[in-house]
Design an enzyme around this catalytic site. Structure first.
Site, PDB file in Angstrom:
ATOM      1  N   GLY A  19       0.865  -1.143   0.024  1.00  0.00           N
ATOM      2  CA  GLY A  19       0.040  -0.063   0.051  1.00  0.00           C
ATOM      3  C   GLY A  19       0.880   1.169   0.036  1.00  0.00           C
ATOM      4  O   GLY A  19       1.913   1.316   0.097  1.00  0.00           O
ATOM      5  N   ARG A  20       0.277   2.356  -0.033  1.00  0.00           N
ATOM      6  CA  ARG A  20       0.815   3.595  -0.265  1.00  0.00           C
ATOM      7  C   ARG A  20       1.642   4.029   1.163  1.00  0.00           C
ATOM      8  O   ARG A  20       2.894   4.310   0.996  1.00  0.00           O
ATOM      9  CB  ARG A  20      -0.198   4.613  -0.222  1.00  0.00           C
ATOM     10  CG  ARG A  20       0.268   6.059  -0.552  1.00  0.00           C
ATOM     11  CD  ARG A  20      -0.814   6.991  -1.179  1.00  0.00           C
ATOM     12  NE  ARG A  20      -2.180   6.842  -0.458  1.00  0.00           N
ATOM     13  CZ  ARG A  20      -3.242   7.361  -0.914  1.00  0.00           C
ATOM     14  NH1 ARG A  20      -3.367   8.135  -1.988  1.00  0.00           N
ATOM     15  NH2 ARG A  20      -4.471   7.006  -0.416  1.00  0.00           N
ATOM     16  N   MET A  21       1.038   3.667   2.261  1.00  0.00           N
ATOM     17  CA  MET A  21       1.773   3.980   3.501  1.00  0.00           C
ATOM     18  C   MET A  21       2.908   2.758   3.821  1.00  0.00           C
ATOM     19  O   MET A  21       3.887   3.258   4.248  1.00  0.00           O
ATOM     20  CB  MET A  21       0.796   3.745   4.799  1.00  0.00           C
ATOM     21  CG  MET A  21      -0.105   4.919   5.031  1.00  0.00           C
ATOM     22  SD  MET A  21       1.149   6.455   5.231  1.00  0.00           S
ATOM     23  CE  MET A  21       2.097   5.887   7.093  1.00  0.00           C
ATOM     24  N   GLY A  79      -1.441   1.874  13.615  1.00  0.00           N
ATOM     25  CA  GLY A  79      -1.993   3.020  13.183  1.00  0.00           C
ATOM     26  C   GLY A  79      -3.305   2.979  12.360  1.00  0.00           C
ATOM     27  O   GLY A  79      -3.677   3.924  11.943  1.00  0.00           O
ATOM     28  N   THR A 134      -8.342  10.457  14.140  1.00  0.00           N
ATOM     29  CA  THR A 134      -7.993  11.572  14.904  1.00  0.00           C
ATOM     30  C   THR A 134      -8.962  12.563  15.468  1.00  0.00           C
ATOM     31  O   THR A 134      -8.878  13.305  16.433  1.00  0.00           O
ATOM     32  CB  THR A 134      -6.827  12.419  13.968  1.00  0.00           C
ATOM     33  OG1 THR A 134      -6.011  11.556  13.409  1.00  0.00           O
ATOM     34  CG2 THR A 134      -6.340  13.813  14.457  1.00  0.00           C
ATOM     35  N   HIS A 161     -10.818  14.687   4.850  1.00  0.00           N
ATOM     36  CA  HIS A 161      -9.766  13.656   4.172  1.00  0.00           C
ATOM     37  C   HIS A 161      -9.992  13.444   2.827  1.00  0.00           C
ATOM     38  O   HIS A 161     -10.949  13.700   2.271  1.00  0.00           O
ATOM     39  CB  HIS A 161      -9.531  12.498   5.105  1.00  0.00           C
ATOM     40  CG  HIS A 161      -9.017  12.627   6.524  1.00  0.00           C
ATOM     41  ND1 HIS A 161      -9.586  13.085   7.348  1.00  0.00           N
ATOM     42  CD2 HIS A 161      -7.725  12.111   6.691  1.00  0.00           C
ATOM     43  CE1 HIS A 161      -8.971  12.992   8.434  1.00  0.00           C
ATOM     44  NE2 HIS A 161      -7.681  12.555   8.152  1.00  0.00           N
ATOM     45  N   HIS A 162      -9.155  12.671   2.203  1.00  0.00           N
ATOM     46  CA  HIS A 162      -9.253  12.353   0.856  1.00  0.00           C
ATOM     47  C   HIS A 162     -10.468  11.403   0.440  1.00  0.00           C
ATOM     48  O   HIS A 162     -11.095  10.860   1.469  1.00  0.00           O
ATOM     49  CB  HIS A 162      -7.952  11.657   0.416  1.00  0.00           C
ATOM     50  CG  HIS A 162      -7.677  10.339   1.262  1.00  0.00           C
ATOM     51  ND1 HIS A 162      -8.043   8.920   1.141  1.00  0.00           N
ATOM     52  CD2 HIS A 162      -6.944  10.281   2.348  1.00  0.00           C
ATOM     53  CE1 HIS A 162      -7.687   8.358   2.204  1.00  0.00           C
ATOM     54  NE2 HIS A 162      -7.135   9.270   2.818  1.00  0.00           N
ATOM     55  N   ALA A 180      -2.097   4.246  18.227  1.00  0.00           N
ATOM     56  CA  ALA A 180      -2.407   5.991  18.234  1.00  0.00           C
ATOM     57  C   ALA A 180      -3.201   6.151  17.019  1.00  0.00           C
ATOM     58  O   ALA A 180      -3.222   5.537  16.098  1.00  0.00           O
ATOM     59  CB  ALA A 180      -0.860   6.488  17.998  1.00  0.00           C
ATOM     60  N   PHE A 205       0.001   9.325  14.221  1.00  0.00           N
ATOM     61  CA  PHE A 205       1.605   9.468  14.750  1.00  0.00           C
ATOM     62  C   PHE A 205       2.326  10.654  14.203  1.00  0.00           C
ATOM     63  O   PHE A 205       3.461  10.842  14.696  1.00  0.00           O
ATOM     64  CB  PHE A 205       2.114   8.233  13.977  1.00  0.00           C
ATOM     65  CG  PHE A 205       1.846   7.114  14.360  1.00  0.00           C
ATOM     66  CD1 PHE A 205       2.549   6.380  15.474  1.00  0.00           C
ATOM     67  CD2 PHE A 205       0.983   6.233  14.183  1.00  0.00           C
ATOM     68  CE1 PHE A 205       2.345   5.119  16.139  1.00  0.00           C
ATOM     69  CE2 PHE A 205       0.464   5.080  14.765  1.00  0.00           C
ATOM     70  CZ  PHE A 205       1.448   4.595  15.620  1.00  0.00           C
ATOM     71  N   LYS A 251     -10.948   7.659   1.707  1.00  0.00           N
ATOM     72  CA  LYS A 251     -11.063   7.470   3.210  1.00  0.00           C
ATOM     73  C   LYS A 251     -12.578   6.955   3.533  1.00  0.00           C
ATOM     74  O   LYS A 251     -13.322   7.283   3.218  1.00  0.00           O
ATOM     75  CB  LYS A 251     -10.670   8.511   4.166  1.00  0.00           C
ATOM     76  CG  LYS A 251     -10.596   8.145   5.435  1.00  0.00           C
ATOM     77  CD  LYS A 251     -10.052   9.461   6.422  1.00  0.00           C
ATOM     78  CE  LYS A 251      -9.968   8.892   7.873  1.00  0.00           C
ATOM     79  NZ  LYS A 251      -9.249   7.825   8.268  1.00  0.00           N
TER      80      LYS A 251
END
Length: 246
Positions: free
Chosen positions: A12-14, A75, A144, A133-134, A99, A102, A137
């Site tokens: 993935g992107r992350m 995350g 958050t 957000h994008h 969290a 991050f 999502k």
């Protein structure tokens, strides 16, 4: 000796950003997993695993962390109460850093939000949280935003559940409830993440805003957490602990 960091969701992107940040931090890349892989294989070969995949994968990854004794950096957002309970149960046997965000700036934001809420009476100051957000999502409000709501509730000596949430207003829904915490979620384009907390009274408004411009800030923070958690006792930690704020 460099710690070996595994990455769940490497495709993935992350996942790609995390691999770059592992190298930048001087750590060793222990490999990655993709959807359908057995997570136990990844956990067994790593000193710590970072997971930014999907909420539904969190219980399986937490179980793999327990089975192998491997710390977990979690995350993923949008966990249900049952999924969060599974993570908390696993944290009794292995250290887990879980969290909502991050980014160091966001965690400072959360700390300030709690202090402001303690100083501004809910009978006079309505708390509203707006996030964007994008368009891809899938969960709303964002993790958050929920963390901000919990910070406000803590500052007021209660919980988010007890205070009450207001969101998705449409039509004639009646007046806003006193002491409730409002949420508005916007989705569009490729916004990385924007969060605004508003305290609105009859005579003044106070707002705090955090904007993320690059997802790399989350990857950098997660790798920092991975380095920090090595050698820690079992427990459920968050970024306040990593940053020395809690």
């Amino acid at each position: 000796m460099a710690i070996a960091i595994g990455i769940a969701g490497i495709g993935g992107r992350m996942g790609k950003l995390l691999q770059e940040e592992v190298a930048a931090a001087g750590a060793s890349f222990a490999g990655g997993s993709r959807r359908g892989n057995d997570p136990a294989i990844l956990f067994a070969g790593a000193d710590v695993v970072i997971d930014f995949t999907h909420a539904h994968a969190a219980p399986a990854h937490a179980a793999a962390a327990v089975a192998t004794g491997t710390p977990l950096i979690l995350g993923s957002s949008g966990l249900s109460a049952e999924e969060e309970a599974a993570v908390a149960l696993a944290a009794r046997q292995v250290p887990i850093v879980y969290a909502a965000n991050f980014a160091p700036g966001v965690n400072l934001f959360l700390a300030v939000a709690e202090r402001m809420a303690a100083a501004l009476p809910p009978e006079q100051y309505d708390a509203e949280i707006v996030e964007m957000h994008h368009r891809q999502k899938v969960d709303a409000p964002s993790g958050t935003a929920v963390a901000l709501g919990r910070a406000v509730a803590r500052g007021r000596g209660t919980t988010l559940e007890a205070a009450g949430r207001e969101s998705g207003r449409d039509g004639h829904g009646g007046a806003r409830g006193t002491g409730t915490i409002g949420f508005a979620a916007l989705r569009g384009g490729q916004v990385v993440g924007e969060h605004t907390l508003i305290f609105a009274a009859g005579s003044e408004h106070i707002s705090l805003t955090h904007r993320s411009f690059d997802r790399r800030v989350y990857a950098t923070g997660a790798v920092r957490a991975a380095q920090w958690v090595i050698g820690k006792a079992p427990g459920l930690y968050d970024m306040k602990h990593v940053l020395g704020m809690g």
